[in-house]
Each structure stands twice: as C-alpha cells, then as structure tokens.
Design an enzyme around this catalytic site. Structure first.
Site, PDB file in Angstrom:
ATOM      1  N   HIS A  61      10.009  39.247  14.920  1.00  0.00           N
ATOM      2  CA  HIS A  61       9.516  38.213  16.096  1.00  0.00           C
ATOM      3  C   HIS A  61       7.969  38.872  16.295  1.00  0.00           C
ATOM      4  O   HIS A  61       7.349  38.124  17.020  1.00  0.00           O
ATOM      5  CB  HIS A  61      10.343  37.875  17.061  1.00  0.00           C
ATOM      6  CG  HIS A  61      11.678  37.299  16.621  1.00  0.00           C
ATOM      7  ND1 HIS A  61      11.395  35.975  16.045  1.00  0.00           N
ATOM      8  CD2 HIS A  61      12.866  37.248  17.080  1.00  0.00           C
ATOM      9  CE1 HIS A  61      12.785  35.297  15.735  1.00  0.00           C
ATOM     10  NE2 HIS A  61      13.700  36.004  16.338  1.00  0.00           N
TER      11      HIS A  61
ATOM     12  N   ASP B 173      17.448  36.438   8.399  1.00  0.00           N
ATOM     13  CA  ASP B 173      17.825  36.295   9.803  1.00  0.00           C
ATOM     14  C   ASP B 173      17.974  34.798  10.079  1.00  0.00           C
ATOM     15  O   ASP B 173      17.243  33.996   9.679  1.00  0.00           O
ATOM     16  CB  ASP B 173      16.887  37.027  10.668  1.00  0.00           C
ATOM     17  CG  ASP B 173      17.325  37.001  12.094  1.00  0.00           C
ATOM     18  OD1 ASP B 173      17.879  38.199  12.429  1.00  0.00           O
ATOM     19  OD2 ASP B 173      17.368  36.122  12.955  1.00  0.00           O
TER      20      ASP B 173
ATOM     21  N   HIS C 244      16.926  33.248  12.784  1.00  0.00           N
ATOM     22  CA  HIS C 244      15.677  32.719  13.605  1.00  0.00           C
ATOM     23  C   HIS C 244      14.504  33.005  12.720  1.00  0.00           C
ATOM     24  O   HIS C 244      14.334  34.028  11.825  1.00  0.00           O
ATOM     25  CB  HIS C 244      15.602  33.734  14.727  1.00  0.00           C
ATOM     26  CG  HIS C 244      16.939  33.562  15.725  1.00  0.00           C
ATOM     27  ND1 HIS C 244      17.826  34.767  15.556  1.00  0.00           N
ATOM     28  CD2 HIS C 244      17.321  32.776  16.539  1.00  0.00           C
ATOM     29  CE1 HIS C 244      18.895  34.413  16.626  1.00  0.00           C
ATOM     30  NE2 HIS C 244      18.584  33.310  17.116  1.00  0.00           N
TER      31      HIS C 244
ATOM     32  N   ASP D  76      22.947  37.354  11.784  1.00  0.00           N
ATOM     33  CA  ASP D  76      23.164  36.166  12.771  1.00  0.00           C
ATOM     34  C   ASP D  76      23.248  34.891  12.517  1.00  0.00           C
ATOM     35  O   ASP D  76      23.674  33.775  13.229  1.00  0.00           O
ATOM     36  CB  ASP D  76      22.096  36.284  14.327  1.00  0.00           C
ATOM     37  CG  ASP D  76      20.765  36.392  13.621  1.00  0.00           C
ATOM     38  OD1 ASP D  76      20.201  36.197  12.713  1.00  0.00           O
ATOM     39  OD2 ASP D  76      19.846  36.624  14.615  1.00  0.00           O
TER      40      ASP D  76
HETATM   41 ZN   LIG Z   1      17.812  36.592  14.675  1.00  0.00          ZN
END
Ligand SMILES: [Zn+2]
Length: 344
Positions: A132, A169, A171, A256
C-alpha cells in the site's frame, strides 16, 4: 541466466518482530505474533527443506529507487522521535524504521540471489508489509513497498529487462500500481476484493502512458472462493504473463483472502493459496524465470501460518498444477478488458 540448482531460499530477521503498531493503536491486527505463528509451524515441518537466510537491511538509497527522500526522511524521523500515527490505520513505533529496512532488504537480497541463479524460488517472512505504500505516502500498515523496491533493483542494477509482480493480497496493491503505472517494463497484476480498503483498483484501470496495458486490476466480489481466484489467475493473468515474458516474478503474497481472516470477506482455504502458488510456479518454470514471494497481509495467525506452509510446499514442490474452468461471469469480462492490450 544460470540454471538454479539450490534449495529454495527463506528470508527472515528478528528486527521484524520489533515493529508493533499496538504501541500506539491497541488492538491493531498487524502483530509480531503473525510471524511467530508462521515460524513455529515451519519449524515443526523442518522448514520444508528451504534454506534459511537472514534478511540484511536495505540502504536508504534502495528505498529511494521507489520512494521520495521526503518520505524516507519523515519515517526515519518519526521513529527516532519514538514513533507515532501516520494515518488512522498505520502506526510506526521506534523500531519500525529498522524493521522496514530489513523487510525491504530481504526482498532485495532474495532478488539478487534468484537472479544470480542460487535458487529458483524464495520467500520473505518479514514485516511491515509494503504494497500500500505509494512513492510519496506510507499507508495501510505499510511504510515502504518492498516488492516494488526489489523490482526496481532487478531492473536498474541486476540486468532484468521485464519484471512481473503478482499481488494476491485481498486488498488492492495501490502502492505497487502507482510506482509502475506508467512503466512498460513492470507488469503488475493483482486480484483483490472490491469495495474494501483502499478502494482503488477498478478493472478499467490498465495503467497510463507507456505503461498502458501493464497494470491488471482484477476486483472480485466479497464471498469469492478459491475457484474464482484461480480461474482469473489461470485464464487472464497467466496468458498475459506468458506474452510479457518476465525474467523475474515477484509475488505480493497476502493471505487475508482466507475465509478466517477478520479484515475482509473472501472465502479461500489454505489449500487455495497452494493452488495459486502451483499455477504461478509452473508459469515461472515455463518462462525459466525465478519466483520470489514476499509476505503482505494475513491477520488470522493460525490460518496465515497454515497458508504460508501450503504456499512454500507448493513453490518448492513438484505436484501437478490444477486447471479450473473459467468463471462464467468474471473471466469473460476481465479477458475483454485486459485483452484490449493483449491477445487474449
Ligand atoms: Zn491485505
């Protein structure tokens, strides 16, 4: 590239246990116990035959291949002052800068070893995560984008002409996408759950300028299971990667999307990460490109540890990769968008 002969390489460092956002944000899900859960499980499995190496610290010059000097200096100063919040999700404590240097340094050292032919596969169990962190902004539990830093090292210093980053991931890996969105030499392909943090990564965003077509965003609905993830990997990402012919594949390996994870709503089993790992391992072998994976998210420690073990067994193993049918709804939609740039 020399043919790799050695055992797959596993990188860790005790400094990564010292990064603890709970010092300023009680209840924060990114705990050092994520790493200890993984290592307890791998130790019980005899490290699956992987060779363990200590992750060296990256230099600030390594970080600045991707990040602004302003960001590097501000995180260093924050940690030297004892730590503090960067945003409502992201906290750096006094030890976090050093942990982040080892997280990036491990990804860089793994990349050096893989491109030198020391092994065909590597894995970094290091934190904080990175995907991120944008060139000028730390966010989403991430300080510096280790995978992006390693990809830049491969291109600028180690002679790689094309690098692929696969981000599984749950996200969206906005940091890696922003670092390379205008670049034709880094293919960034990611699957993520739509509508969760950070909210970026629509299917229609394929990169910009000379990098148009080299960003592949594959959002999936909450509740998605492993077959959908594997289907998009097999029928959209792998055909593009085959045409792109990367000389190195890096995986932003978050876990995740697991059904037990508290931060998102996908429903993968630990064995689904092994299925994705086998698929990308076989892609790498066909391309004769080494493959290095770096831990990103994964916040249910026992599910995380089980998933990492399954992934390592798959990356270093010989088992047959499985084929799944294209998802009838999402695969054609994604293939038509991505296929505007590639012959899918
Ligand atoms: Zn994540």
């Amino acid at each position: 590239m020399r043919r790799a002969s050695g055992a797959p390489l596993y990188f860790s460092h005790p400094a990564c246990l010292e990064h603890d956002p709970r010092e300023g944000m009680p209840g924060h899900p990114d705990t050092p116990q994520r790493l200890t859960a993984i290592e307890r499980r791998l130790e019980a499995a005899g490290w699956l035959g992987w060779e363990r190496r200590e992750a060296p610290a990256a230099s600030e010059a390594d970080l600045e291949r991707v990040h602004s000097r302003r960001l590097v200096e501000s995180i260093r100063a924050l940690c030297q002052a004892g730590g503090g919040a960067i945003d409502p999700d992201t906290y750096a404590c006094a030890a976090s800068f050093r942990a982040a240097l080892h997280a990036a340094g491990g990804a860089c050292e793994m990349t050096r070893a893989l491109l030198a032919g020391e092994a065909a596969a590597g894995f970094c169990t290091l934190r904080p995560a990175g995907h991120h962190a944008e060139p000028d902004r730390a966010m989403g539990f991430c300080l510096f984008d280790s995978v992006a830093i390693a990809a830049e090292l491969a291109i600028r210093e180690l002679g790689a002409e094309r690098v692929m980053v696969l981000d599984w991931d749950v996200h969206h890996g906005n940091g890696t996408v922003e670092a390379f969105r205008a670049r034709p030499d880094v293919l960034v392909a990611g699957l993520h759950q739509e509508g969760v943090y950070p909210g970026s990564g629509p299917l229609a965003d394929a990169g910009s300028g000379r990098g148009e077509g080299c960003t592949i965003n594959l959002p999936v609905p909450g509740g998605s299971e492993g077959d959908l993830w594997l289907s998009l990997l097999e029928h959209v990402v792998v055909p593009v990667a085959t045409q792109f012919e990367p000389q190195l594949i890096l995986v932003s390996a978050g876990f995740d999307a697991h059904r037990e994870d508290p931060l998102a709503g996908c429903r993968l089993e630990s064995s689904d990460f092994a299925r994705m790992a086998r698929s990308v391992r076989d892609l790498a072998r066909r391309l004769e490109a080494p493959l290095g994976a770096v831990l990103e998210g994964g916040y249910a420690p026992s599910a995380l540890a089980e998933s990492v073990e399954a992934t390592l067994a798959a990356l270093g193993g010989e088992g047959e990769a499985e084929s799944v049918a294209p998802d009838p709804v999402l695969t054609p939609r994604a293939a038509s968008q991505v296929g505007r740039h590639w012959s899918l």
